[in-house]
Each structure stands twice: as C-alpha cells, then as structure tokens.
Scaffold this motif. Structure first.
Motif, PDB file in Angstrom:
ATOM      1  N   ASN A 112       0.624  -1.394   0.009  1.00 28.89           N
ATOM      2  CA  ASN A 112       0.060   0.069   0.006  1.00 28.89           C
ATOM      3  C   ASN A 112       0.835   0.959   0.144  1.00 28.89           C
ATOM      4  O   ASN A 112       1.491   1.553   0.857  1.00 28.89           O
ATOM      5  CB  ASN A 112      -1.079  -0.086   1.235  1.00 28.89           C
ATOM      6  N   ARG A 171       0.855   3.810   2.672  1.00 28.96           N
ATOM      7  CA  ARG A 171       1.623   3.362   4.065  1.00 28.96           C
ATOM      8  C   ARG A 171       2.938   3.445   3.817  1.00 28.96           C
ATOM      9  O   ARG A 171       3.690   2.493   4.286  1.00 28.96           O
ATOM     10  CB  ARG A 171       0.971   1.958   4.385  1.00 28.96           C
ATOM     11  N   PHE A 217       0.107   6.308   7.978  1.00 28.17           N
ATOM     12  CA  PHE A 217      -0.847   6.620   6.832  1.00 28.17           C
ATOM     13  C   PHE A 217      -0.094   7.815   6.026  1.00 28.17           C
ATOM     14  O   PHE A 217      -0.560   8.739   6.110  1.00 28.17           O
ATOM     15  CB  PHE A 217      -2.312   7.301   7.338  1.00 28.17           C
ATOM     16  N   ARG A 250      -5.275   3.129  14.943  1.00 31.30           N
ATOM     17  CA  ARG A 250      -4.011   4.033  14.183  1.00 31.30           C
ATOM     18  C   ARG A 250      -4.799   5.364  14.235  1.00 31.30           C
ATOM     19  O   ARG A 250      -4.044   6.101  13.455  1.00 31.30           O
ATOM     20  CB  ARG A 250      -3.431   3.440  13.032  1.00 31.30           C
ATOM     21  N   LEU A 266      -6.488   3.354   3.942  1.00 31.06           N
ATOM     22  CA  LEU A 266      -7.169   2.520   5.389  1.00 31.06           C
ATOM     23  C   LEU A 266      -7.048   1.134   5.233  1.00 31.06           C
ATOM     24  O   LEU A 266      -6.637   0.478   6.006  1.00 31.06           O
ATOM     25  CB  LEU A 266      -8.739   2.900   5.199  1.00 31.06           C
ATOM     26  N   CYS A 267      -7.165   0.835   3.738  1.00 31.16           N
ATOM     27  CA  CYS A 267      -7.452  -0.759   3.726  1.00 31.16           C
ATOM     28  C   CYS A 267      -7.131  -1.083   2.391  1.00 31.16           C
ATOM     29  O   CYS A 267      -7.908  -0.478   1.292  1.00 31.16           O
ATOM     30  CB  CYS A 267      -8.659  -0.927   4.226  1.00 31.16           C
ATOM     31  N   HIS A 316      -7.396  -0.276  11.392  1.00 30.98           N
ATOM     32  CA  HIS A 316      -6.730   0.333  10.689  1.00 30.98           C
ATOM     33  C   HIS A 316      -5.330  -0.034  10.751  1.00 30.98           C
ATOM     34  O   HIS A 316      -3.953   0.388  11.015  1.00 30.98           O
ATOM     35  CB  HIS A 316      -6.464   1.853  10.841  1.00 30.98           C
ATOM     36  N   ALA A 317      -5.203  -1.413  10.953  1.00 25.04           N
ATOM     37  CA  ALA A 317      -3.909  -2.209  11.540  1.00 25.04           C
ATOM     38  C   ALA A 317      -3.534  -3.025  10.006  1.00 25.04           C
ATOM     39  O   ALA A 317      -4.355  -2.942   9.138  1.00 25.04           O
ATOM     40  CB  ALA A 317      -4.159  -3.322  12.376  1.00 25.04           C
ATOM     41  N   LEU A 318      -2.338  -3.458   9.825  1.00 26.98           N
ATOM     42  CA  LEU A 318      -2.005  -4.144   8.667  1.00 26.98           C
ATOM     43  C   LEU A 318      -2.068  -5.432   8.962  1.00 26.98           C
ATOM     44  O   LEU A 318      -2.743  -6.099   7.977  1.00 26.98           O
ATOM     45  CB  LEU A 318      -0.290  -3.914   8.621  1.00 26.98           C
TER      46      LEU A 318
END
Lengths: 160, 484
Positions: free
Chosen positions: A15, A18, A127, B40, B61-62, B459-461
C-alpha cells in the motif's frame, strides 16, 4: 524452429499510502520503465495492494515471476528468495502469500512458473505517502539485483 | 477455579483480533469477548487535509475494500461541492460509480464464498485447518475453484475499468466521475476472452447458489442452527423498498421484522445512531439511540440487507430472494450462516446489475461531473460488501477537513460478532477440558460469517498466526496453542 521468447512478470504489492509498504509497488513501476528503456518486451509488470486468488490466473502465463514486497524482517537491505509453492495460508482470507499463489496456480492451471520473492526492508508504516530514505536506498539495491537477475535469465534462456 | 481461554488472533480475518472465553468453576461459559487490539486513528490523520483528497486518501485505510471507502468518501464530498446527496449526479457519474461498486461487491463476495466459506462447507468445521482451503477445493472440485478465481478476476477488471487503476483508484471525484467507459472496456467485460464474459459470470453465480442450496438441503443443522440469536438488522434501502447497495435511506428492522428505523436520510445518521466505547476493545459499539445501548445494537451486511429489503430489482436475484424469504417464513433470518446464502444472492444481483449497466449508453457518453453551492458538512454512505459504511466530514472555509467520523461495516457488526462468539462458545466449549481444533474453528466460523475486516475497523496491517491460551482463575497460564 524459432525459439519463443520467455515471458517474465515483476509483480509488486503493498500500500503506497503506508510509507515503506509501497516499496514493492514502486519497484514494479520502475521495472516497467527499465523494461521500456531496455526494449525488453518480454518483461511485464503488475501491482496491487496485496495478492489474492485471481493472481494465480495472472501468473499462469509466465515462465518467470518475481514478486516484490516490503519486509519487516530483520534483513539488512533486500533479499531475493526462490519461492517454494505452499498451501499454507500465512495471512488471512483477504490476502495470501506468493507461495500460496504459486501453489494455487499449479493446482488450478497446471502450471508453475519459476518464481522468486524480493523482500525490501522497510521501517515505517503509517498513513503517509512516500518511503523513508533508508527504504529508498534498499529499493535502489533491489532494483539493480533483479535487473541483473533478469538479464542473466534471458541469456540463459537463449543458450538453452 | 475459573478458566480463561484466549484465541488470538483470529485466523483468516483481517487485522488483529483476539477472542477470550471465560469459564466458571464448573466449566460453564461465564463471559466471551472479541477484542480488537490495534488502532491507528485514521480520523485524526485526515484532519487538516483538503476534502478533495478524501476519495483517494481513504484508500490508505485498507487494501481489502478500498473501493467502498473510495465511494463512501466520494459521496460525502458530493455533498460538500453541492452536488447533492447521491441523487444529484449526472446519469454517467452515478452509473459509472454503480458499476465500480457492483464490481467490488462481486469480487469481494466471490472471494469470501470460494476461499473462505466453501472450504468450511465442503470439508467440515472439524476438519484439519491446513487442509481447509481453496487449494483443497481445487483438488476435489476443480470447476468450483476455477470459477472462484475467475469471478474474483472479473470483478477486479470491472474495478480497473471504472476506477482507472488497481491501486489508489481515482475514478470517483467530488461531484461525479473522471472517465467514461470505453467501447473496448465495455466489449471486454461483456464478451471478453478467458472467461471475462458477463453471461458466464451470471451463470456461475447461479451455479454457486445451486451448490449452496444443495448443501443446505443435506446440512440443515449447520446452516440453520449454528450460532443463531435474535438480532436487529440495518442497511441502506431504496426509497421504494428495493435492495440498493449504492444509495438510499437507512432502514432497520427488529428480529421479527418490525421497522425500528423508518427509512431516514443518512445525512442525519447521527440523530439515530451513536457509538459506545468499551474499555476492553478499541473497536466501538454502534447502537440505535432510541432503543439504547443495551438492546439497540444491530447487524449489517448481506443478511441484514436481505432482511430489510422488500424486493430485488433484477429478475434472477429476485427469484432467489423470494425463495430465501419463503424459507424463512417471510420473517428476518437471524441465522448467521444464512449470510453465505445472502452473499450468493448479492453476487447474482451484482452480476445482473453489471450487465444492465454495461448495456447502458450513459456510461460511454454524457457529463461526468456536477457542482452546486459549497457545503461545510457531508455524509457518504454505501453498502460495502461487509455492510453499511459511513463517512462523515466537516470542513473549514479553507476546504480543510476539521472533523471526520467513519463507522465501518465491521464496527457496525461488533456486538453481533460478540453475540455469535458467545452462542458458539456456549455450545461447543461448555464443560470441555481441552482446546480442540474443531472448537477453535467453530468460534472462527461464527466470526467469519460476518466477513470482518478488522484492518478497516482498527486500521492495522495485520498478520495472522493464531494463539490459544487457557488461564485459571488466578490468571496463570495453563495451556497455550498456536496455529496458522
């Protein structure tokens, strides 16, 4: 008889929103440019947030696949590993490992490309867009590594 | 001496979750909890960012349902640019977004059914977890596995054609969309090579439903009785009562079907829904204000949508919907395993909708964006694959976000998941002295019917080895198990 050209895929996942998690995706983007500059039509690239089932179909038409991913492992900068197909689900139902994709490809599409995973060491995962400077350096090293690897692969293919 | 059993984290569920089950001295279930242990603070992160970035920014976010966040954020920003609340877009803008959304629904539900549910159904809850996956499905039911893979791929192709790219798609913009569908894209999705054919997708969707119904006929106890409990149900609904995954009003019904939220405008969701914070979980607990914290919780997702909807506006899915409703005596289904059934009906509905839209000329021409008078607050809501997803933003005069609130589908399902864990734990763990794979998986199966995305919720990996711990009443660890 004319020998066919090999088909090579570089697949980056992660991502980019990130921080260092986007290293694999950026590697794929840079490899696309490199393949264009080098006029290597055999080299294709793809990327996504994570790997999933449909990627088994995506890799089924390739001879060589190099997955690229950011890594939290304790490696110095980057590492290229040969992938062994495995049906072990390492993550979740929503994302699967490259070894699982390889296994699924073999079972569903009766083909298993030679496959590798290049791990690029990352450090920050918040983020934010953009990688840390350290991961940027690791990415440069990883790029050089797989470019040399692919050129060697193409030479070997011609000789075989 | 009481015991505490910990299941941590939950395998094949995104994010980081932990289940604890407290047993009393006699081995009866005293308390169960699904804990979410990582957070997060995305809402705080977006404060100070310009609103027009939101449809792309929220995809950070995802990586699992970025399209749902993309569209919910875009709908909220539609309000901010004065383009209305889902009904003011141009035909092209709305239809392109809908196509994107149905593509997302199709691929996400297909993943859940073929990769997650079908191994559980085919091999049984008690079977070896290492052998309970899509590869084993491929070995024994090759056609089913191929269909699962290619249906996922088809949905992804729809998303790419509408969102522009797989990562950080940019298709939806405040007030509309930024591209038309090209003739080439349309033809590929209608009659493409290598299974990329919408009629094939509709046919496979029907096959998957038949597979499920045949299984159901032979295994009624698992599908009908597993973890059943009374619940209210909430979703978006079209104003005429039709299932609508992209836009509508908010409706909730209780476990017997009585309306408890009466088709209200989601721009005012905060008048009807509040979120409770509990000290043991980072994930909040939403509830209907009028009913209160204790009993106001509700379920969202495919099953909730079947329970709130009065009909489906595509013929094949409507036929399946009628059968579903008839089977449940015209009442809401409160059976979590019926979520798989509902999900399959939505796969078929999405495929039918995709075909309708691909044949619609508005996708290939027409105005893309509309604008009006600037507003300072906007709410966007879509029915994401896992359920109702809320994005709520306030902005300053300088266009910067001053407040953001997101209620994701998995958060809406927080209390129902806890209820499901309690039901299963009571049934399979009461009086047991050791933790078995079957017991652990029964708890997971209950959670998985909600297809939770804890990554979104927290909101975690998220990486997923599994750990089981058994404690005595003195909190001393007496057994630990890993898997995954």
């Amino acid at each position: 008889m004319t020998q066919r050209e090999p088909r090579i895929l570089v697949y980056g996942y992660g991502n980019p929103g990130r921080q260092d998690d986007g290293a694999g995706v950026l590697l794929a983007e840079r490899m696309e440019q490199w393949a264009c500059d080098m006029q290597l039509d055999q080299v294709h690239t793809d990327s996504n947030y994570q790997l999933n089932l449909e990627d088994a179909a995506g890799i089924a038409n390739y001879d060589l696949v190099i997955f690229a991913d950011a890594s939290r492992e304790d490696i110095e900068d980057y590492r290229l590993d040969l992938l062994i197909a495995s049906e072990r689900i390492e993550f979740t139902m929503h994302a699967v490992s490259p070894a699982f994709i390889l296994h699924l490809c073999r079972e569903v599409f009766n083909h298993q490309p030679e496959a590798y995973l290049i791990h690029i060491r990352g450090y920050e995962w918040e983020f934010m867009g953009g990688m840390t400077e350290r991961t940027g350096k690791n990415l440069t090293g990883a790029l050089q590594c797989i470019q040399e690897f692919i050129l060697q692969y193409l030479n070997n293919w011609k000789r075989s | 001496m009481g015991q505490k059993i910990t299941i941590e984290p939950v395998t094949r569920v995104e994010g980081h979750g932990k289940v604890t089950i407290h047993l009393d001295n006699e081995g009866n279930i005293e308390q169960t909890r699904l804990h979410i242990v990582e957070f997060r603070g995305f809402e705080r992160f977006v404060q100070g960012r310009p609103y027009w970035e939101m449809p792309v920014l929220v995809q950070r976010l995802c990586g699992i349902c970025p399209v749902s966040h993309h569209l919910a954020a875009a709908k909220a920003t539609d309000v901010l640019v004065g383009a209305g609340t889902g009904e003011g877009l141009t035909p092209t803008g709305e239809k392109m977004r809908r196509l994107m959304h149905y593509g997302q629904m199709f691929q996400s539900h297909s993943l859940h059914f073929f990769h997650l549910a079908s191994p559980d159904l085919l091999f049984g809850i008690e079977s070896d977890p290492l052998k309970r996956n899509v590869v084993q499905v491929a070995l024994q039911h090759r056609d089913l596995a191929v269909q699962g893979v290619m249906m996922r791929k088809y949905g992804q192709e729809v998303i790419q054609a509408t969102a522009g790219k797989k990562i950080h798609g940019t298709g939806a913009v405040p007030g509309g969309i930024n591209k038309h569908l090209t003739e080439e894209e349309r033809e590929y999705l209608l009659h493409g090579d290598d299974y990329m054919d919408i009629d094939k997708m509709i046919s496979w969707s029907q096959d998957a439903l038949e597979f499920f119904k045949a299984y159901h006929k032979k295994n009624k106890a698992i599908i009908d009785d597993f973890a059943e409990f009374p619940s209210s149900h909430l979703s978006l609904i079209r104003k005429d009562g039709a299932l609508d995954l992209y836009h509508g009003v908010l409706r909730a019904v209780d476990h017997e079907g009585k309306k408890i939220l009466h088709d209200v405008d989601y721009q005012e969701y905060f008048k009807y829904i509040d979120e409770e914070v509990r000290s043991w979980s980072y994930m909040k607990f939403p509830y209907l204000k009028e009913i209160g914290k204790n009993n106001g919780w509700y379920t969202v997702g495919p099953l909730a949508r079947m329970n709130t909807a009065e009909f489906i506006d595509t013929p094949l899915a409507q036929k399946e919907f009628e059968f579903f409703k008839q089977y449940n005596g015209g009442k809401p289904s409160n059976k979590p395993m019926h979520s798989h059934w509902a999900r399959l009906i939505e796969i078929l509905h999405s495929a039918e909708k995709i075909k309708q839209l691909l044949l619609d000329p508005d996708l290939m021409e027409g105005e893309l964006v509309t604008r009006g008078n600037k507003q300072f607050e906007g709410v966007g809501v879509v029915e994401a694959p896992r359920g109702t997803l809320f994005h709520h933003y306030k902005i300053e005069e300088n266009d910067m976000i001053s407040m953001a609130n997101l209620i994701v589908s998995t958060t809406n399902n927080n209390q129902p998941m806890n209820e499901a864990v309690r039901q299963v734990a009571t049934r399979v763990m009461t009086g047991r002295k050791e933790i078995t794979e079957g017991m652990m998986n029964a708890v997971e199966v209950a959670i998985r019917t909600y297809d939770p995305c804890l990554s979104c919720a927290t909101h975690a990996l998220g990486q997923m080895p599994i750990e089981f711990e058994l404690y005595n009443s003195d909190n001393k660890l007496i057994e630990r198990k890993y898997k995954g």
